[in-house]
Design an enzyme around this catalytic site. Structure first.
Site, PDB file in Angstrom:
ATOM      1  N   SER A  32     -24.552  30.700  12.478  1.00 16.84           N
ATOM      2  CA  SER A  32     -25.654  31.667  12.467  1.00 16.84           C
ATOM      3  C   SER A  32     -25.370  32.722  11.401  1.00 16.84           C
ATOM      4  CB  SER A  32     -25.786  32.334  13.830  1.00 16.84           C
ATOM      5  OG  SER A  32     -24.756  33.298  13.984  1.00 16.84           O
ATOM      6  N   LYS A  33     -26.302  33.619  11.262  1.00 16.75           N
ATOM      7  CA  LYS A  33     -26.211  34.682  10.257  1.00 16.75           C
ATOM      8  C   LYS A  33     -24.890  35.455  10.341  1.00 16.75           C
ATOM      9  CE  LYS A  33     -30.719  35.702   8.634  1.00 16.75           C
ATOM     10  NZ  LYS A  33     -30.693  34.336   8.175  1.00 16.75           N
TER      11      LYS A  33
END
Ligand code: GLU
Ligand code: ZN
Length: 494
Positions: A254-255
């Site tokens: 994820s980010k």
């Protein structure tokens, strides 16, 4: 049997590593079998849909150089390939399931469904999902009410006592009790739009999809899908749930881990070849010890039994290594063409957005070999070449000093080295230039490194820079001399 597989993204976000990996594996599998790779847009979630995401999908794959054989933009025998243009088809197939008594009309309002949920919550009930309230409405009565215009959904009638089994190509045999499946899920919503499950299965069937390769997060939906196939009386495709891609901490990528959208990677200066090569190797093992694969080699080596069960880890450092490798594999011409727009953007030619004149363009092209060997990202190439196109700022005095030397000794070295500059700049090769300074240093009993440091700082403005001899050659004798002289003046004034 013709092998046909597909990438079926929902345009509700930017294309990211996970999605592209699914697409890539489908592409590699289809191509390795001489089959067809299809793109289908699953755009039935209208609330999260955006045209910009569709554009991003096209842009991403055109940049990566991955082409489908059939898809919304190029058509094909199973067109249209956009689900929102196929709603009549889903309605027809939902009706067909109702007709076969495999699905039924549900007239429950959203309020009623919400009420059940609340009641169960208050009672701490372990039950979840729909309570099958409308399953027992006699078929004729339900048909009459629906026909009279009463709002309704269509729900799948899950056979209650059975167990659903299927074989996954990677995970093996999988068995689910039907009673563990979300009770009688909606197939067709009250607005006439299908849910993901109905549209996905009808399309895979009508589009002749033989293999479904998708992320493991879809595995819990698969028993339901198998039931829908059975309800229609269709054979289901071969399922292959791909291991997830995690960050270094074992959590889904994820980010938090870094860039995830392909756009970000593109803007950071990653090459499409490097991304493809690296992504294709996450969670897969091909030839022992071989890291670099062209797309054709990936196709030739791909097979499902080389995919791992366990999730793969996305290693940003490894991707950087690939990027460097692919930069070095490019010809100077290609690299110059690829980085020229970045150079213009960075203002290398006298201002942001300014294009080079013919002389500057030649110099840029000639400077590529100076920076190619070390670059990890394309944008480093223009960044490291500013000193060739404009006078570098003269740094503070200490920057010039070789180890254990001060201002006076450094000045002396620069002055002594001055007569070498023109012969080095005009030497036929970097090897010759090196020879000139080496034999001189030996004769003068000066350490090569000691004289190189102040010269390097004077020419490039920094202690760490692209190679000195190449820089002298590209700048020419006159400019090089003037830079050494300015450095001498500046040092004297400190
Ligand atoms: N539309 C689904 C997605 O966004 C497709 C899943 C599948 O491949 O069945 O990934
Ligand atoms: Zn109902």
């Amino acid at each position: 049997m013709e092998i046909r597989d597909r990438y079926a993204p929902s345009p509700t976000g930017l294309q990211h590593i996970g999605g592209v990996r699914t697409a890539l594996f489908n592409y590699l599998f289809a191509k390795s079998k001489g089959g067809k790779f299809i793109l289908r847009l699953e755009d039935t979630d209208r609330t999260r849909f955006s045209e910009a995401y569709v554009q991003n999908l096209y842009d991403t794959f055109s940049w990566l150089g991955i082409k489908w054989d059939e898809g919304p933009d190029i058509g094909g025998p199973a067109a249209p390939y956009i689900q929102s243009e196929r709603t009549e088809i889903y309605k027809k197939y939902a009706a067909c399931l109702v007709e076969k008594d495999r699905a039924y009309y549900c007239f429950c309002t959203a309020e009623r469904i919400e009420e059940i949920r609340r009641e169960r919550e208050a009672a701490h009930s372990s039950l979840s999902g729909y309570d099958r309230h409308c399953r027992i409405i006699p078929k004729e009565e339900a048909a009459r009410r629906a026909k009279a215009g009463e709002a309704h959904t269509v729900r799948l009638k899950i056979p209650l006592e059975e167990t659903t089994c299927f074989r996954d190509q990677i995970l093996g045999d999988i068995e689910w009790k039907n009673s563990d499946i979300n009770p009688d899920p909606v197939l067709l919503k009250s607005d006439g739009f299908p849910t993901y499950h109905l549209a996905n299965i009808v399309d895979d069937h009508l589009m002749g999809i033989s293999h479904v390769l998708r992320a493991q997060e879809w595995l819990p939906s698969t028993p339901l899908h198998v039931i829908i196939y059975k309800s229609f009386g269709w054979e289901h495709p071969v399922f292959c749930h791909l291991p997830m891609v995690n960050g270094a901490d074992g959590k889904k990528l994820s980010k938090r881990h870094g860039a995830t959208s392909i756009d970000e990677f593109r803007l950071k200066g990653y090459l499409p070849e490097a991304l493809i090569n690296y992504i294709a190797l996450i969670g897969a093992s091909y030839i022992e010890g071989k890291d670099i694969y062209t797309l054709d080699e990936l196709i030739a080596n791909f097979s499902m039994d080389k995919l791992n069960k366990a999730s793969g880890v996305f290693d940003y450092k490894k991707l950087d290594w690939y990027n460097g490798q692919y930069i070095r594999m490019k010809s100077d011409e290609d690299l110059s063409a690829l980085t020229l727009p970045l150079a213009i953007d960075a203002g290398l030619f006298g201002g942001k957005g300014k294009a080079p004149n013919a002389k500057e363009a030649d110099l840029f092209r000639a400077a590529i070999p100076l920076v190619k060997e070390r670059a990890v990202f394309l944008k480093e190439i223009p960044e490291k070449l500013f000193y060739l196109f404009s006078e570098p700022e003269i740094p503070r005095a200490e920057e010039f000093f070789p180890k254990k030397m001060g201002k006076e000794e450094t000045l002396e070295l620069l002055k002594k080295g001055l007569p070498l500059i023109a012969p080095m700049a005009e030497a036929p090769s970097d090897g010759n230039a090196e020879e000139i300074i080496k034999s001189w240093a030996e004769k003068e009993n000066i350490k090569l490194g000691d004289v190189m440091m102040p010269l390097r700082v004077a020419i490039t403005g920094a202690r760490v820079s692209p190679p000195l001899f190449g820089s002298l050659r590209l700048l020419g004798a006159e400019k090089s001399l003037s830079r050494i002289n300015s450095a001498i003046n500046k040092l004297e004034s400190f």
